[in-house]
Design a protein around this motif. Structure first.
Motif, PDB file in Angstrom:
ATOM      1  N   ARG A 160      40.399  49.415  43.280  1.00  0.00           N
ATOM      2  CA  ARG A 160      41.733  49.592  42.694  1.00  0.00           C
ATOM      3  C   ARG A 160      42.777  49.793  43.787  1.00  0.00           C
ATOM      4  O   ARG A 160      43.893  49.282  43.698  1.00  0.00           O
ATOM      5  CB  ARG A 160      41.733  50.783  41.741  1.00  0.00           C
ATOM      6  N   GLU A 161      42.418  50.547  44.815  1.00  0.00           N
ATOM      7  CA  GLU A 161      43.339  50.755  45.929  1.00  0.00           C
ATOM      8  C   GLU A 161      43.661  49.424  46.616  1.00  0.00           C
ATOM      9  O   GLU A 161      44.821  49.124  46.928  1.00  0.00           O
ATOM     10  CB  GLU A 161      42.716  51.719  46.948  1.00  0.00           C
ATOM     11  N   LEU A 164      45.957  47.133  44.569  1.00  0.00           N
ATOM     12  CA  LEU A 164      47.367  47.509  44.656  1.00  0.00           C
ATOM     13  C   LEU A 164      47.975  47.064  45.982  1.00  0.00           C
ATOM     14  O   LEU A 164      49.122  46.610  46.032  1.00  0.00           O
ATOM     15  CB  LEU A 164      47.519  49.019  44.472  1.00  0.00           C
ATOM     16  N   LYS A 168      50.968  44.072  46.515  1.00  0.00           N
ATOM     17  CA  LYS A 168      52.235  44.274  47.226  1.00  0.00           C
ATOM     18  C   LYS A 168      52.484  43.186  48.265  1.00  0.00           C
ATOM     19  O   LYS A 168      53.511  43.187  48.933  1.00  0.00           O
ATOM     20  CB  LYS A 168      52.226  45.641  47.912  1.00  0.00           C
ATOM     21  N   ALA A 209      48.791  42.354  38.246  1.00  0.00           N
ATOM     22  CA  ALA A 209      49.285  43.691  38.558  1.00  0.00           C
ATOM     23  C   ALA A 209      50.685  43.912  37.990  1.00  0.00           C
ATOM     24  O   ALA A 209      50.984  44.989  37.447  1.00  0.00           O
ATOM     25  CB  ALA A 209      49.268  43.908  40.065  1.00  0.00           C
ATOM     26  N   LEU A 214      50.983  47.795  36.985  1.00  0.00           N
ATOM     27  CA  LEU A 214      50.233  48.542  38.010  1.00  0.00           C
ATOM     28  C   LEU A 214      51.076  48.796  39.227  1.00  0.00           C
ATOM     29  O   LEU A 214      50.799  49.723  40.011  1.00  0.00           O
ATOM     30  CB  LEU A 214      48.966  47.772  38.399  1.00  0.00           C
ATOM     31  N   ILE A 215      52.114  47.973  39.458  1.00  0.00           N
ATOM     32  CA  ILE A 215      53.052  48.206  40.568  1.00  0.00           C
ATOM     33  C   ILE A 215      54.461  48.003  40.057  1.00  0.00           C
ATOM     34  O   ILE A 215      54.677  47.330  39.034  1.00  0.00           O
ATOM     35  CB  ILE A 215      52.780  47.257  41.755  1.00  0.00           C
TER      36      ILE A 215
END
Length: 215
Positions: A160-161, A164, A168, A209, A214-215
């Motif tokens: 998950r990290e 993300l 980006k 995402a 999510l972001i």
């Protein structure tokens, strides 16, 4: 390893110029060409390219419809599609990404950037868009759906990290530095994330995402 490329564009002179630039590189090869998106599937079936350079606007079948047709007809065997567009943030190019393309780039970009973009998309190592990544994906965020489903729950905390970070726009090398991992480990994590979420590539990961907030 040579990257095999198909060119789909209705401007013969432009195709000839791109073919000349691409063929000047020892690791790139133009294996097929067509002047309309309607011939994209047959060209891909015949020549089996790794990547298709696809014009977004063509007279009979445009790049959006042709990309969708490729993904529908060939599924996981479909090559990467890099859309060629005249405008920096082209709605049609954004539609093509939604249809399954892996990125888009301006037709008048410098040859060095075009070649680097082809290699990046073929390798699936980064999100590539024509200088408008944030604005492009804001479009997908504007149609945000509910929180992600059960597929997201199958990701580990580390995955998950990394999802993300990739969403980006960070490259594998940048993620590796941020997470104190090797680049090879990041590549493995990205591959597992795509498999668990049922996504084709990193561009679809970014869309996922944004659409799910999510972001």
């Amino acid at each position: 390893m040579t990257i095999r490329i198909a060119l789909i564009d209705d401007q013969e002179l432009f195709r000839a110029g791109i073919a000349m630039v691409v063929s000047s590189q020892p690791d790139l090869e133009v294996v097929g060409q067509a002047d309309d998106g309607a011939d994209a599937v047959s060209v891909v079936r015949e020549h089996n390219p790794d990547l298709v350079l696809m014009d977004v606007r063509m007279p009979r079948l445009d790049g959006v419809a042709a990309t969708r047709e490729l993904v529908t007809a060939l599924g996981d065997r479909a090559p990467k599609v890099l859309i060629l567009t005249t405008f920096d943030l082209d709605e049609a190019a954004a539609d093509a990404i939604d249809a399954g393309a892996s990125g888009f780039i301006l037709k008048d970009t410098q040859p060095e950037l075009l070649l680097a973009t082809i290699r990046a998309v073929a390798q699936g190592t980064q999100v590539v868009a024509a200088g408008a990544t944030k604005a492009l994906f804001e479009r997908f965020r504007s149609r945000r759906t509910d929180a992600p489903g059960d597929e997201f729950g199958r990701l580990t905390a580390r995955e998950r990290e990394i999802l993300l970070q990739a969403a980006k726009g960070l490259s594998n090398n940048e993620i590796a530095a941020a997470e104190y991992l090797s680049e090879a480990t990041v590549k493995t994590h990205i591959s597992r994330i795509l498999t668990k979420l049922g996504l084709r590539d990193r561009v679809q990961l970014v869309v996922y995402a944004y659409e799910h907030g999510l972001i």
